[in-house]
Design an enzyme around this catalytic site. Structure first.
Site, PDB file in Angstrom:
ATOM      1  N   PRO A  39       0.809  -1.228   0.000  1.00  0.00           N
ATOM      2  CA  PRO A  39       0.000   0.000   0.000  1.00  0.00           C
ATOM      3  C   PRO A  39       0.838   1.272   0.000  1.00  0.00           C
ATOM      4  CG  PRO A  39      -0.249  -1.196   2.073  1.00  0.00           C
ATOM      5  CD  PRO A  39       0.579  -2.056   1.174  1.00  0.00           C
ATOM      6  N   ARG A  96      -5.021  -7.766 -21.016  1.00  0.00           N
ATOM      7  CA  ARG A  96      -5.935  -7.299 -22.061  1.00  0.00           C
ATOM      8  C   ARG A  96      -5.272  -6.316 -23.017  1.00  0.00           C
ATOM      9  NH1 ARG A  96      -9.014  -2.927 -21.311  1.00  0.00           N
ATOM     10  NH2 ARG A  96     -10.975  -3.901 -21.807  1.00  0.00           N
ATOM     11  N   ASP A 155     -11.089   2.509 -24.669  1.00  0.00           N
ATOM     12  CA  ASP A 155     -11.369   2.417 -23.237  1.00  0.00           C
ATOM     13  C   ASP A 155     -11.023   3.714 -22.516  1.00  0.00           C
ATOM     14  OD1 ASP A 155     -12.305  -0.175 -23.027  1.00  0.00           O
ATOM     15  OD2 ASP A 155     -10.304  -1.032 -22.769  1.00  0.00           O
TER      16      ASP A 155
HETATM   17  N1  SAH Z   1       1.021  -2.910   7.535  1.00  0.00           N
HETATM   18  C1  SAH Z   1       0.879  -2.564   6.147  1.00  0.00           C
HETATM   19  C2  SAH Z   1      -0.326  -3.246   5.516  1.00  0.00           C
HETATM   20  C3  SAH Z   1      -0.154  -4.725   5.357  1.00  0.00           C
HETATM   21  S1  SAH Z   1      -1.502  -5.447   4.524  1.00  0.00           S
HETATM   22  C4  SAH Z   1       0.698  -1.066   6.050  1.00  0.00           C
HETATM   23  O1  SAH Z   1       0.006  -0.495   6.890  1.00  0.00           O
HETATM   24  O2  SAH Z   1       1.226  -0.453   5.093  1.00  0.00           O
HETATM   25  C5  SAH Z   1      -0.771  -6.977   4.011  1.00  0.00           C
HETATM   26  C6  SAH Z   1      -0.340  -7.044   2.577  1.00  0.00           C
HETATM   27  O3  SAH Z   1      -1.443  -6.819   1.732  1.00  0.00           O
HETATM   28  C7  SAH Z   1       0.696  -6.042   2.126  1.00  0.00           C
HETATM   29  O4  SAH Z   1       1.995  -6.459   2.435  1.00  0.00           O
HETATM   30  C8  SAH Z   1       0.478  -6.007   0.628  1.00  0.00           C
HETATM   31  O5  SAH Z   1       1.121  -7.074  -0.025  1.00  0.00           O
HETATM   32  C9  SAH Z   1      -1.017  -6.231   0.519  1.00  0.00           C
HETATM   33  N2  SAH Z   1      -1.763  -4.978   0.353  1.00  0.00           N
HETATM   34  C10 SAH Z   1      -2.630  -4.442   1.223  1.00  0.00           C
HETATM   35  N3  SAH Z   1      -3.148  -3.293   0.738  1.00  0.00           N
HETATM   36  C11 SAH Z   1      -2.606  -3.110  -0.476  1.00  0.00           C
HETATM   37  C12 SAH Z   1      -2.737  -2.089  -1.465  1.00  0.00           C
HETATM   38  N4  SAH Z   1      -3.515  -1.043  -1.301  1.00  0.00           N
HETATM   39  N5  SAH Z   1      -2.002  -2.230  -2.588  1.00  0.00           N
HETATM   40  C13 SAH Z   1      -1.175  -3.285  -2.764  1.00  0.00           C
HETATM   41  N6  SAH Z   1      -1.014  -4.267  -1.861  1.00  0.00           N
HETATM   42  C14 SAH Z   1      -1.717  -4.178  -0.730  1.00  0.00           C
END
Ligand code: SAH
Length: 242
Positions: free
Chosen positions: A93, A158, A173
């Site tokens: 994230p 795609r 698109d």
């Molecule tokens: N403690 C982290 C969140 C971990 S969530 C923080 O607060 O930043 C667990 C896993 O889910 C992450 O390591 C990632 O691989 C995935 N994940 C969760 N949300 C995501 C998002 N918005 N984009 C991409 N991967 C995500």
């Protein structure tokens, strides 16, 4: 293109890869998907892939060993640079938010290696050791990287030539501006011409291609300017007249 997915839940992808454009691209031989079960690379008989964080605090972390060992087997070494044509994508994230131009970039790679996190995230040595591109699906937290990985795979596949029957549909698109449009796709209708009291804009049934194009351009601009006003009444109704 080879896509390798590292996850503790490989079965999430069983159905996903058997439907729609992902299936088409696999059947065409354009894409091969490799599922790597991180548990198979754990070092103990309980197949542990997580552990408690140093310093305390809630939750668990993905341990380094299964990830390093899985990447060894894929022939990927720690370092600053990925092999030519290979992109290592870390679902996170905190990463750069995925956009259409990223998908175009990924669709041009020979190989994508996608690591799906779980728990509170990764032991930082996993993050530091490899030349990851950190990819976020958006500013919210999911429980794992599997859904972001699927979004990347669907969005990139795609774009591969010949996967969608009509190549022009990709160009038309949203986020692929076509001449005169401003980024978002216009509204569409199909048969029947009337359903439960709702009709179809007359111009779209007129056979006048110039007028249809013009209507679509205008609607595309309207969709773009309405985008942030989600839920309001105007968003739901489309212009009925050319
Ligand atoms: N403690 C982290 C969140 C971990 S969530 C923080 O607060 O930043 C667990 C896993 O889910 C992450 O390591 C990632 O691989 C995935 N994940 C969760 N949300 C995501 C998002 N918005 N984009 C991409 N991967 C995500």
């Amino acid at each position: 293109m080879q896509i390798d997915i590292l996850t503790i839940f490989p079965s999430f992808f069983d159905e996903f890869i058997q439907h729609g454009m992902v299936r088409v691209a696999r059947k065409q031989g354009q894409v091969e998907i490799g599922m790597i079960d991180l548990r198979a690379f754990s070092e103990d008989r309980h197949r542990t892939v997580d552990d408690r964080p140093y310093g305390g605090g809630p939750g668990m972390l993905l341990k380094p060993e299964p990830v390093f060992r899985a990447l060894d087997v894929l022939g990927l070494q720690p370092g600053d640079q990925a092999p030519e044509g290979t992109k290592l994508l870390l679902m996170c994230p905190r990463g750069k938010q995925l956009g259409q131009s990223d998908l175009e970039d990924f669709a041009g790679a020979e190989r994508l290696v996608i690591l799906c996190g779980r728990y509170e995230g990764y032991d930082e040595r996993i993050v530091e050791a490899y030349p990851w591109q950190h990819v976020s699906l958006g500013d919210y937290v999911l429980s794992g990287g599997e859904v972001p990985a699927m979004a990347i795979i669907e969005g990139a596949i795609r774009l591969l030539p010949g996967v969608l029957g009509d190549g022009e549909s990709v160009l038309r698109d949203s986020f692929n501006a076509w001449p005169g449009a401003e980024g978002l796709d216009h509204a569409h209708w199909t048969r029947p011409p009337e359903y439960r009291g709702r009709g179809v804009p007359e111009v779209l049934r007129s056979g006048d291609h110039g007028a249809i194009e013009e209507w679509r351009r205008r609607d595309s601009r309207r969709q773009s300017s309405n985008r942030d006003r989600s839920g309001d009444e105007e968003q739901k109704t489309t212009e009925q007249e050319p």
